[in-house]
Design a protein around this motif. Structure first.
Motif, PDB file in Angstrom:
ATOM      1  N   THR A  71     -26.160   1.429 -89.373  1.00 24.25           N
ATOM      2  CA  THR A  71     -25.417   2.609 -89.801  1.00 24.25           C
ATOM      3  C   THR A  71     -24.806   2.330 -91.170  1.00 24.25           C
ATOM      4  OG1 THR A  71     -24.882   3.110 -87.509  1.00 24.25           O
ATOM      5  CG2 THR A  71     -23.577   4.223 -89.198  1.00 24.25           C
ATOM      6  N   PRO A  72     -25.117   3.135 -92.179  1.00 20.98           N
ATOM      7  CA  PRO A  72     -24.634   2.839 -93.533  1.00 20.98           C
ATOM      8  C   PRO A  72     -23.180   3.244 -93.748  1.00 20.98           C
ATOM      9  CG  PRO A  72     -25.887   4.882 -93.548  1.00 20.98           C
ATOM     10  CD  PRO A  72     -25.987   4.339 -92.150  1.00 20.98           C
ATOM     11  N   ALA A  73     -22.493   2.553 -94.645  1.00 20.82           N
ATOM     12  CA  ALA A  73     -21.204   2.968 -95.209  1.00 20.82           C
ATOM     13  C   ALA A  73     -20.161   3.310 -94.156  1.00 20.82           C
ATOM     14  CB  ALA A  73     -21.409   4.156 -96.157  1.00 20.82           C
ATOM     15  N   SER A  74     -19.779   2.312 -93.370  1.00 19.63           N
ATOM     16  CA  SER A  74     -18.798   2.533 -92.305  1.00 19.63           C
ATOM     17  C   SER A  74     -17.435   2.943 -92.864  1.00 19.63           C
ATOM     18  CB  SER A  74     -18.621   1.260 -91.473  1.00 19.63           C
ATOM     19  OG  SER A  74     -17.559   1.400 -90.546  1.00 19.63           O
ATOM     20  N   VAL A  75     -16.830   3.975 -92.246  1.00 20.77           N
ATOM     21  CA  VAL A  75     -15.465   4.384 -92.596  1.00 20.77           C
ATOM     22  C   VAL A  75     -14.566   4.406 -91.357  1.00 20.77           C
ATOM     23  CG1 VAL A  75     -15.995   5.684 -94.683  1.00 20.77           C
ATOM     24  CG2 VAL A  75     -16.173   6.812 -92.450  1.00 20.77           C
ATOM     25  N   GLY A  76     -15.029   3.793 -90.297  1.00 19.43           N
ATOM     26  CA  GLY A  76     -14.273   3.746 -89.053  1.00 19.43           C
ATOM     27  C   GLY A  76     -15.217   3.442 -87.910  1.00 19.43           C
ATOM     28  N   MET A  77     -14.643   3.240 -86.725  1.00 26.04           N
ATOM     29  CA  MET A  77     -15.464   2.851 -85.588  1.00 26.04           C
ATOM     30  C   MET A  77     -15.131   3.665 -84.344  1.00 26.04           C
ATOM     31  SD  MET A  77     -15.772  -1.279 -85.915  1.00 26.04           S
ATOM     32  CE  MET A  77     -17.414  -1.244 -85.186  1.00 26.04           C
ATOM     33  N   PRO A 111     -20.075   1.402 -85.897  1.00 30.22           N
ATOM     34  CA  PRO A 111     -19.552   2.035 -87.117  1.00 30.22           C
ATOM     35  C   PRO A 111     -19.956   3.502 -87.210  1.00 30.22           C
ATOM     36  CG  PRO A 111     -21.460   0.706 -87.653  1.00 30.22           C
ATOM     37  CD  PRO A 111     -21.207   0.493 -86.182  1.00 30.22           C
ATOM     38  N   ILE A 112     -19.145   4.271 -87.924  1.00 28.34           N
ATOM     39  CA  ILE A 112     -19.419   5.676 -88.221  1.00 28.34           C
ATOM     40  C   ILE A 112     -19.555   5.808 -89.733  1.00 28.34           C
ATOM     41  CG2 ILE A 112     -18.574   8.053 -88.027  1.00 28.34           C
ATOM     42  CD1 ILE A 112     -16.908   7.043 -85.597  1.00 28.34           C
ATOM     43  N   SER A 113     -20.627   6.425 -90.168  1.00 25.45           N
ATOM     44  CA  SER A 113     -20.953   6.466 -91.598  1.00 25.45           C
ATOM     45  C   SER A 113     -20.108   7.490 -92.348  1.00 25.45           C
ATOM     46  CB  SER A 113     -22.433   6.807 -91.779  1.00 25.45           C
ATOM     47  OG  SER A 113     -22.746   6.975 -93.147  1.00 25.45           O
ATOM     48  N   TYR A 114     -19.771   7.152 -93.584  1.00 26.24           N
ATOM     49  CA  TYR A 114     -19.108   8.116 -94.473  1.00 26.24           C
ATOM     50  C   TYR A 114     -19.960   9.364 -94.654  1.00 26.24           C
ATOM     51  CZ  TYR A 114     -17.262  10.251 -98.716  1.00 26.24           C
ATOM     52  OH  TYR A 114     -16.762  11.148 -99.627  1.00 26.24           O
ATOM     53  N   GLN A 115     -21.281   9.194 -94.627  1.00 30.28           N
ATOM     54  CA  GLN A 115     -22.176  10.322 -94.831  1.00 30.28           C
ATOM     55  C   GLN A 115     -22.071  11.362 -93.710  1.00 30.28           C
ATOM     56  OE1 GLN A 115     -26.186   8.933 -95.705  1.00 30.28           O
ATOM     57  NE2 GLN A 115     -25.363   7.163 -96.772  1.00 30.28           N
ATOM     58  N   CYS A 116     -21.483  10.976 -92.579  1.00 29.61           N
ATOM     59  CA  CYS A 116     -21.258  11.927 -91.481  1.00 29.61           C
ATOM     60  C   CYS A 116     -20.078  12.853 -91.761  1.00 29.61           C
ATOM     61  CB  CYS A 116     -21.014  11.188 -90.172  1.00 29.61           C
ATOM     62  SG  CYS A 116     -22.424  10.235 -89.588  1.00 29.61           S
ATOM     63  N   LEU A 117     -19.274  12.543 -92.778  1.00 29.08           N
ATOM     64  CA  LEU A 117     -18.072  13.328 -93.088  1.00 29.08           C
ATOM     65  C   LEU A 117     -18.295  14.316 -94.221  1.00 29.08           C
ATOM     66  CD1 LEU A 117     -15.253  10.604 -93.005  1.00 29.08           C
ATOM     67  CD2 LEU A 117     -16.457  11.679 -91.106  1.00 29.08           C
ATOM     68  N   ALA A 146      -9.457  11.517 -96.338  1.00 20.16           N
ATOM     69  CA  ALA A 146      -8.473  11.739 -97.396  1.00 20.16           C
ATOM     70  C   ALA A 146      -8.567  10.661 -98.469  1.00 20.16           C
ATOM     71  CB  ALA A 146      -7.071  11.773 -96.796  1.00 20.16           C
ATOM     72  N   ALA A 147      -8.782   9.409 -98.050  1.00 26.71           N
ATOM     73  CA  ALA A 147      -8.939   8.332 -99.029  1.00 26.71           C
ATOM     74  C   ALA A 147     -10.131   8.595 -99.934  1.00 26.71           C
ATOM     75  CB  ALA A 147      -9.101   6.997 -98.301  1.00 26.71           C
ATOM     76  N   ALA A 148     -11.220   9.090 -99.350  1.00 26.17           N
ATOM     77  CA  ALA A 148     -12.406   9.414-100.142  1.00 26.17           C
ATOM     78  C   ALA A 148     -12.152  10.597-101.066  1.00 26.17           C
ATOM     79  CB  ALA A 148     -13.576   9.714 -99.210  1.00 26.17           C
ATOM     80  N   ALA A 149     -11.436  11.599-100.570  1.00 30.80           N
ATOM     81  CA  ALA A 149     -11.111  12.756-101.409  1.00 30.80           C
ATOM     82  C   ALA A 149     -10.327  12.320-102.638  1.00 30.80           C
ATOM     83  CB  ALA A 149     -10.316  13.777-100.600  1.00 30.80           C
ATOM     84  N   CYS A 150      -9.357  11.441-102.443  1.00 26.43           N
ATOM     85  CA  CYS A 150      -8.544  10.973-103.572  1.00 26.43           C
ATOM     86  C   CYS A 150      -9.367  10.136-104.546  1.00 26.43           C
ATOM     87  CB  CYS A 150      -7.349  10.183-103.053  1.00 26.43           C
ATOM     88  SG  CYS A 150      -6.156  11.184-102.117  1.00 26.43           S
ATOM     89  N   LEU A 151     -10.277   9.306-104.023  1.00 24.57           N
ATOM     90  CA  LEU A 151     -11.136   8.513-104.896  1.00 24.57           C
ATOM     91  C   LEU A 151     -12.060   9.407-105.721  1.00 24.57           C
ATOM     92  CD1 LEU A 151     -12.280   5.354-102.881  1.00 24.57           C
ATOM     93  CD2 LEU A 151     -10.900   5.429-104.960  1.00 24.57           C
ATOM     94  N   ALA A 191     -20.658  11.559-104.050  1.00 22.86           N
ATOM     95  CA  ALA A 191     -20.913  10.483-105.012  1.00 22.86           C
ATOM     96  C   ALA A 191     -19.808   9.432-105.044  1.00 22.86           C
ATOM     97  CB  ALA A 191     -21.101  11.078-106.407  1.00 22.86           C
ATOM     98  N   VAL A 192     -18.918   9.440-104.066  1.00 22.57           N
ATOM     99  CA  VAL A 192     -17.843   8.441-104.023  1.00 22.57           C
ATOM    100  C   VAL A 192     -18.445   7.038-103.957  1.00 22.57           C
ATOM    101  CG1 VAL A 192     -16.042   7.504-102.513  1.00 22.57           C
ATOM    102  CG2 VAL A 192     -16.105   9.938-103.014  1.00 22.57           C
ATOM    103  N   ASN A 193     -17.905   6.122-104.748  1.00 20.50           N
ATOM    104  CA  ASN A 193     -18.353   4.732-104.747  1.00 20.50           C
ATOM    105  C   ASN A 193     -17.924   4.075-103.440  1.00 20.50           C
ATOM    106  OD1 ASN A 193     -17.993   1.736-105.176  1.00 20.50           O
ATOM    107  ND2 ASN A 193     -18.976   2.258-107.116  1.00 20.50           N
ATOM    108  N   TYR A 194     -18.892   3.713-102.607  1.00 18.95           N
ATOM    109  CA  TYR A 194     -18.533   3.205-101.281  1.00 18.95           C
ATOM    110  C   TYR A 194     -17.809   1.863-101.350  1.00 18.95           C
ATOM    111  CZ  TYR A 194     -18.554   1.288 -96.642  1.00 18.95           C
ATOM    112  OH  TYR A 194     -18.144   0.708 -95.459  1.00 18.95           O
ATOM    113  N   ASP A 195     -18.189   1.000-102.274  1.00 25.64           N
ATOM    114  CA  ASP A 195     -17.507  -0.296-102.374  1.00 25.64           C
ATOM    115  C   ASP A 195     -16.018  -0.100-102.649  1.00 25.64           C
ATOM    116  OD1 ASP A 195     -19.816  -1.703-101.869  1.00 25.64           O
ATOM    117  OD2 ASP A 195     -20.331  -1.947-103.992  1.00 25.64           O
ATOM    118  N   GLN A 196     -15.690   0.850-103.520  1.00 25.29           N
ATOM    119  CA  GLN A 196     -14.281   1.137-103.794  1.00 25.29           C
ATOM    120  C   GLN A 196     -13.598   1.750-102.569  1.00 25.29           C
ATOM    121  OE1 GLN A 196     -14.183   3.631-107.279  1.00 25.29           O
ATOM    122  NE2 GLN A 196     -14.940   2.024-108.648  1.00 25.29           N
ATOM    123  N   LEU A 197     -14.305   2.646-101.890  1.00 26.24           N
ATOM    124  CA  LEU A 197     -13.732   3.254-100.686  1.00 26.24           C
ATOM    125  C   LEU A 197     -13.509   2.205 -99.609  1.00 26.24           C
ATOM    126  CD1 LEU A 197     -12.882   5.696 -99.004  1.00 26.24           C
ATOM    127  CD2 LEU A 197     -15.292   6.062 -98.438  1.00 26.24           C
TER     128      LEU A 197
END
Length: 707
Positions: free
Chosen positions: A438-444, A479-485, A525-530, A540-546
């Motif tokens: 699962t790519p780009a985890s933002v939570g589990m 993991p749950i992918s950022y792309q799911c959001l 919200a963290a991604a929105a701010c980034l 297009a949010v940079n996942y490494d920064q997120l």
């Protein structure tokens, strides 16, 4: 299920002073998804927030707080008079799975709740030492009273000086104002507008998402769509919350011409594993008490009809316990859930909710109230009900000091599932079971893949049956992918959706837990701010920064297996290894973690049942022809089968061996079963079955070691 781009809307304001006299609002049919307008039409006086959050669920609360803690501006809009959604709406027993996967602001909430109960003044109806789920030494508590949850969430919002707008809901006619692919503002029924740079739909229903022109689906996908096992119609796997004895479904027993009892649908359940538009059942999570001094007794609701409970009565008279699941919270209160073949879930009565207008949803909510209040009144008072059942129901009533603006009734129904976004990545059963990366985890998540029943029908034997309840352990945290959001970039570029995420039906059954929503709300919200900081779209949010930002906020993005049970990653083992998570199953296998020494996240067992109907096949890639030792992993115990059949497809044909799983494994949890020749031209397949076995059959992993 086909893609949808129009339909129902956000839940009604749920502050009910009298549920049976619920006010119906005027409704004008939806004419379009969004309105494309010149942004200059937005009034100059309206502030433009960095992030506009629609829906004061637990996800909406964490999204607002995260935005404000980052130093950005935010506004939280909630159609009711309450924040927290189900967290403060009666679901006090946290469905968490592995609590280690809960981090960030979600864990902060549970820690703050624990500190509340550390105060002697918090215990009014009982002593803390009398409540077994309160552990003084632990950092968090996972069971709590609804009013306590809302109090803490409001305190957290107040600390960051959050602006919360109550009693405003999206205008369904022209509530989303877009320019190109960007939402510019949203308009409420009152005419108030809220402009923003980024938007978060944190509602359970996904109204903002839908009206922004984002693709979504409602109902169950076919198993074939995403390569799943437990999606679609599930008559064979609906063992939980099922009738355990024959129950006649007709008004006049044995007479189909008399008609079906209420709540039973005519017609067959559908094709096994096939798609449909059905929605898993909703219910209110009642906060009851057995403290007479704090009790509101059950009352007969308007529209009460005893026939509505005739099916349950027949089940009870047959000797079955008609009950619910009253899990105790502090102070002699409960979080009461559905339990058994006939209970709190109002099966089949919510199909129009996800795509319904406000009036439709209000009607559905009223009917659910009537059903559940009537059920409690019926089983507490009707003289036909067995005395022991009446005694149990009469023992409880609504808690007088909860939901005080609504006569003790919860302000939020459990919307277990409504719309689900179709983003660029759809989280499926394969992600829950970790059968793919699962790519780009933002939570589990980690809870069971949990679908409640979707329908009640008459089976081939002329008996009442429930269908759709599936409870499958994913094997551990995933993991749950950022792309799911985020939506597809071609649909909307400044919207995030942390609740109605891009997921299949059965996978959503695991994701849809309140602590997960809190986690995803904060990550959104963290991604929105980034994205604002970088001047990019949300896609297009940079996942490494997120990732760095989320880890700094103590979010949990990956989790090792529990220490002391199994810390062996299949990828770390020598040889060619395939774990059970990547194997093909036939029949009903159960994931287990109780016995130490397994490979990966879990192992499978047959429950010592269904002999001859279950098998698991492992396909192992062969790059070089040669002789290999075949090893099978299992957890040995005295109750294991001593005659497990194993078939091995080699380059020289199929070979059969018998495995004694009472014998201890040797190195790294594996047991060698022989040496065989394999070639890249012939797939290497190892199949383990339970045909004719004399105990529990365990399937964990298979390994090939080259000579």
């Amino acid at each position: 299920m086909g893609t949808r781009k129009q339909g129902g809307c956000r839940t009604l304001p749920t502050r009910w002073m009298d549920v049976t006299a619920l006010r119906m609002r005027n409704f004008i049919p939806v004419l379009c998804l969004s309105v494309l307008v010149n942004p200059l039409l937005i009034r100059a006086a309206d502030p433009v927030y960095d992030v506009v959050i629609y829906g004061g669920t637990s996800a909406g609360v964490t999204a607002a707080i995260e935005t404000l803690r980052t130093g950005r501006t935010a506004i939280l809009i909630e159609p009711s008079q309450h924040v927290g959604g189900l967290t403060s709406g009666g679901l006090g027993m946290t469905d968490s799975g592995d609590n280690r996967a809960i981090g960030g602001m979600a864990r902060e909430f549970y820690q703050r709740t624990k500190r509340h109960y550390d105060q002697p003044s918090a215990w009014r109806q009982e002593k803390p030492e009398a409540y077994s789920h309160y552990k003084k030494a632990e950092d968090a508590i996972w069971r709590f009273e609804p009013a306590v949850a809302e109090k803490i969430l409001r305190e957290m919002l107040a600390e960051v000086k959050a602006t919360v707008i109550y009693g405003e809901r999206l205008d369904l006619r022209a509530g989303v104002i877009k320019q190109g692919l960007e939402i510019k503002s949203i308009k409420m029924e009152s005419g108030k507008t809220y402009a923003g740079k980024r938007f978060i739909d944190a509602s359970y229903e996904g109204d903002l998402m839908a009206k922004a022109g984002v693709s979504y689906t409602v109902g169950r996908e076919a198993n074939a769509q995403y390569g799943e096992m437990y999606n679609g119609v599930q008559t064979k796997n609906s063992h939980s919350h099922q009738f355990t004895m024959p129950v006649d479904p007709y008004v006049k027993p044995g007479d189909p011409k008399s008609g079906l009892l209420p709540g039973i649908h005519a017609g067959p359940p559908g094709t096994e594993g096939g798609a449909d538009k059905l929605v898993q059942a909703y219910c209110f999570r009642l906060c009851m008490t057995d403290d007479v001094a704090n009790m509101i007794p059950w009352s007969k609701p308007e529209g009460y009809d005893p026939l509505r409970y005739e099916l349950g009565l027949r089940y009870a008279v047959g000797g079955n316990k008609i009950w619910m699941k009253p899990d105790f919270m502090p102070n002699r209160k409960t979080d009461t859930n559905n339990n058994g073949g006939f209970s709190m879930d109002n099966i089949g009565m919510n199909y129009d909710y996800p795509d319904g207008d406000y009036a439709t949803r209000e009607k559905i909510l009223r009917e659910h109230y009537q059903y559940q209040m009537g059920l409690c009144y019926f089983f507490a008072n009707d003289p036909r009900v067995p005395a022991q059942v009446r005694k149990e129901f009469s023992r409880f009533g609504l808690a007088k000091d909860e939901f005080t603006d609504n006569k003790g009734w919860p302000h939020q129904i459990y919307v277990r599932e409504a719309r689900r976004m179709i983003g660029g990545y759809v989280h499926s059963e394969l992600d829950c079971r970790r059968q793919r990366a699962t790519p780009a985890s933002v939570g589990m998540g980690s809870y069971n893949m949990d679908s409640h029943n979707c329908q009640r029908y008459v089976d081939a034997d002329g008996l009442a049956r429930n269908e759709g309840d599936v409870q499958k352990f994913p094997g551990g945290a995933y993991p749950i992918s950022y792309q799911c959001l985020v939506p597809k970039a071609m649909e909307c570029t400044n919207l995030l959706v942390p609740v109605c995420v891009s997921s299949s039906h059965i996978a959503y059954g695991s994701i849809r837990m309140e602590p997960v929503f809190m986690v995803l709300g904060q990550s959104a919200a963290a991604a929105a701010c980034l994205s604002l900081e970088a001047g990019t779209t949300v896609q297009a949010v940079n996942y490494d920064q997120l990732k760095a930002k989320l880890l700094k906020a103590n979010q949990v993005l990956e989790l090792a297996p529990k220490a002391g049970i199994s810390s062996i990653d299949p990828k770390s083992l020598k040889g060619i290894v395939v774990d059970d998570a990547a194997a093909k199953r036939v029949g009903e296998w159960t994931e287990g973690t109780a016995t130490k020494g397994y490979i990966g996240q879990s192992y499978l067992h047959d429950g010592d049942a269904g002999k001859g109907t279950k098998q698991v096949s492992f396909t192992l890639p062969i790059a070089k022809a040669g002789t290999y030792t075949v090893e099978v992993a299992y957890t040995a115990l005295a109750n294991r089968a001593a005659n497990v059949p194993v078939k091995i497809a080699t380059s020289e044909g199929v070979r059969s061996v018998v495995l004694n799983q009472k014998s201890p494994t040797t190195h790294e949890g594996f047991f060698p079963v022989g040496k065989f020749s394999f070639s890249p031209a012939q797939p290497a397949t190892v199949t383990i079955s339970n045909e004719g076995t004399d105990g529990h059959v365990i399937v964990d992993a298979v390994r090939l070691l080259a000579d």
